[in-house]
Write a protein that holds these residues in place. Structure first.
Motif, short mmCIF file in Angstrom:
data_model
loop_
_atom_site.label_atom_id
_atom_site.label_comp_id
_atom_site.label_asym_id
_atom_site.label_seq_id
_atom_site.Cartn_x
_atom_site.Cartn_y
_atom_site.Cartn_z
N HIS A 1 0.83 -1.20 0.00
CA HIS A 1 0.00 0.00 0.00
C HIS A 1 0.87 1.26 0.00
N THR A 2 0.30 2.33 -0.52
CA THR A 2 0.89 3.66 -0.39
C THR A 2 -0.16 4.57 0.22
N PHE A 3 0.17 5.19 1.33
CA PHE A 3 -0.73 6.10 2.03
C PHE A 3 -0.16 7.51 1.97
N THR A 4 -1.01 8.48 1.63
CA THR A 4 -0.58 9.86 1.58
C THR A 4 -1.61 10.73 2.27
N GLY A 5 -1.14 11.60 3.17
CA GLY A 5 -2.06 12.47 3.89
C GLY A 5 -1.41 13.77 4.28
N ILE A 6 -2.16 14.59 5.00
CA ILE A 6 -1.73 15.94 5.38
C ILE A 6 -1.68 16.02 6.90
N LEU A 7 -0.55 16.50 7.41
CA LEU A 7 -0.40 16.73 8.84
C LEU A 7 -0.79 18.16 9.16
N ALA A 8 -1.71 18.30 10.11
CA ALA A 8 -2.23 19.63 10.45
C ALA A 8 -2.75 19.62 11.87
N PRO B 1 -0.24 11.61 15.99
CA PRO B 1 -1.42 12.32 15.52
C PRO B 1 -2.65 11.42 15.49
N VAL B 2 -3.80 12.04 15.59
CA VAL B 2 -5.06 11.34 15.40
C VAL B 2 -5.25 11.14 13.90
N LEU B 3 -5.57 9.91 13.49
CA LEU B 3 -5.83 9.63 12.08
C LEU B 3 -7.28 9.97 11.76
N MET B 4 -7.47 10.88 10.82
CA MET B 4 -8.82 11.30 10.41
C MET B 4 -8.99 11.14 8.91
N THR B 5 -10.20 10.83 8.49
CA THR B 5 -10.50 10.74 7.07
C THR B 5 -11.39 11.90 6.65
N SER C 1 -10.75 7.12 0.53
CA SER C 1 -10.37 6.00 -0.33
C SER C 1 -8.97 5.48 -0.07
N ASN C 2 -8.20 6.21 0.75
CA ASN C 2 -6.79 5.85 0.94
C ASN C 2 -6.51 5.11 2.24
N ASN D 1 -16.20 -1.44 6.19
CA ASN D 1 -15.73 -0.46 5.21
C ASN D 1 -15.93 0.96 5.72
N ILE D 2 -15.31 1.92 5.07
CA ILE D 2 -15.32 3.31 5.53
C ILE D 2 -16.73 3.90 5.51
#
Length: 406
Positions: free
Chosen positions: A98-105, A144-148, A241-242, A372-373
């Motif tokens: 898998h490849t996961f990409t997100g934003i840290l904020a 960090p808290v993981l949020m979608t 979706s990620n 599922n999400i």
């Protein structure tokens, strides 16, 4: 309307980042942890587990202070440095599958309290209180808290373009993952990204319900101090979706006084049972369950015609298993605290369940189909709470990569 904010992070110097960052502290076995602490003086594990004599005999407050002291040592030694200004980050984790990409904020406590940030899990108050005290004593958080958030084509395209630029970090780890971090410090891009998230609406906590609840509790305790960093907590924002959602399987220590024949007969009231002998079988569809019991694998198929479901929560496989087997047959009550049950993430082979049952430590194991999400979001939108350990969600963040100071 979701509000995100940049923050002045603390992070490792580029030459030491691969040495500093670590998996979550709880992810290490005793021997592996000891090896890292002995042979890698830069590992953030030294901060999380400072090597002071007899620290295990000390109270939590003193232990947390030791963590804070070791963290300050890392800063004084130049292992960790602070950003000159508040920034966002793009973070990518590339593993074998898998490849996961997100934003840290930074995400808003006010949004959390107003249910703009939505939850789907219950919390244990003692854990919330303990981590709140940890944050208060140490003055930092690195998980960090993981949020979608709902997939957004404009954000996706922007992230794709930014990933073509030279990263701040690019390194590999011993578990064969590649990690890349980009810094977003241009005011125009910061403002644009904030506007995009204001239009998105809700954020959904995927992993980190205790951490977010502790951040809120710390805010309520210390909000009169004038410390504005308490108004936010660090989050890793990733498109719906990620994320990768695995099941949490269940293993139970005894049959609650039932004989083998009684147990199978009671299960057959609500399930079609098929023996799979020694086939390592796990469910392939919703309403299917795997069971390992008395040296055999079984496929269980819910007799759907017997049930009328009122909402998404009632249709969750984890809830169905509790309502039909774990509670009425095996006598399990609060799944958060009952010592007769343990949970095995779906990332582990089901042979581990077989081994634990075969060696007599547990009597029966159940394998579930992953949620599922959409189900997670539907339950959060209804302000309902999922059964404990319903999901094991990736990605997992590396400790010490980015630190949010309080």
């Amino acid at each position: 309307m979701a509000r995100i904010t940049p923050f002045k992070a603390i992070r490792p110097t580029a030459d030491k980042v691969s040495l500093v960052t670590s998996r979550s502290y709880d992810d290490y076995g005793a021997a592996e942890l000891a090896a890292y602490l002995e042979f890698n003086p830069f590992s953030f594990l030294h901060v999380l587990n400072p090597a002071y004599v007899n620290q295990q005999k000390l109270g939590w407050e003193k232990r947390f202070k030791m963590v804070e002291h070791k963290y300050q040592d890392f800063k004084k030694e130049g292992i960790l440095v602070q950003e000159d200004k508040a920034v966002f980050y793009i973070y990518e984790i590339h593993s074998k599958n898998h490849t996961f990409t997100g934003i840290l904020a930074g995400t808003s406590i006010a949004d959390y309290q107003a249910n703009v940030i939505k939850k789907h899990e219950d919390t244990l108050q003692y854990r919330v209180d303990l981590f709140k005290d940890y944050l208060h004593q140490t003055g930092f958080n690195t998980e960090p808290v993981l949020m979608t958030y709902q997939d957004n084509p404009e954000i996706n395209e922007w992230v794709t373009r930014k990933k073509l630029e030279v990263p701040l970090y690019e390194f590999s780890t011993t578990n064969k993952e590649k990690h890349t971090l980009w810094k977003i410090d241009a005011e125009t891009e910061i403002n644009w990204l904030q506007e995009q998230f204001r239009e998105i609406g809700n954020l959904y906590i995927a992993d980190g319900h205790h951490r977010s609840a502790s951040a809120e509790l710390l805010y309520e305790q210390d909000k009169g101090s004038g410390n504005e960093t308490l108004n936010h907590f660090m989050s890793f924002l990733i498109a719906d979706s990620n994320v990768k959602i695995y099941e949490f399987n269940r293993i139970i220590r005894d049959l609650n006084g039932n004989s083998k024949e009684e147990f199978i007969k009671k299960i057959a009231e609500n399930f079609v049972i098929k023996s799979k002998k020694q086939e390592l079988w796990k469910p392939k569809h919703k309403f299917e369950f795997g069971m390992y019991f008395d040296g055999e694998f079984y496929a269980l198929r819910l007799k759907e015609e017997k049930f009328t479901f009122g909402n998404t929560l009632e249709q969750l496989d984890a809830q169905i298993l509790y309502n039909t087997v774990l509670n009425p047959i095996l006598g399990l009550g609060d799944l958060r605290t009952d010592e007769r049950i343990e949970y095995i993430p779906g990332t582990r082979s089901i042979t581990s369940i077989k081994d634990m049952v075969d060696n007599g430590e547990f009597e029966v194991g159940f394998m579930l189909y992953p949620i599922n999400i959409s189900e997670i979001k539907a339950i959060a939108d209804l302000d309902l709470i999922m059964p404990p350990k319903s999901t094991y969600i990736e990605p997992k963040f590396r400790s010490g990569l980015v630190v949010y100071e309080l």
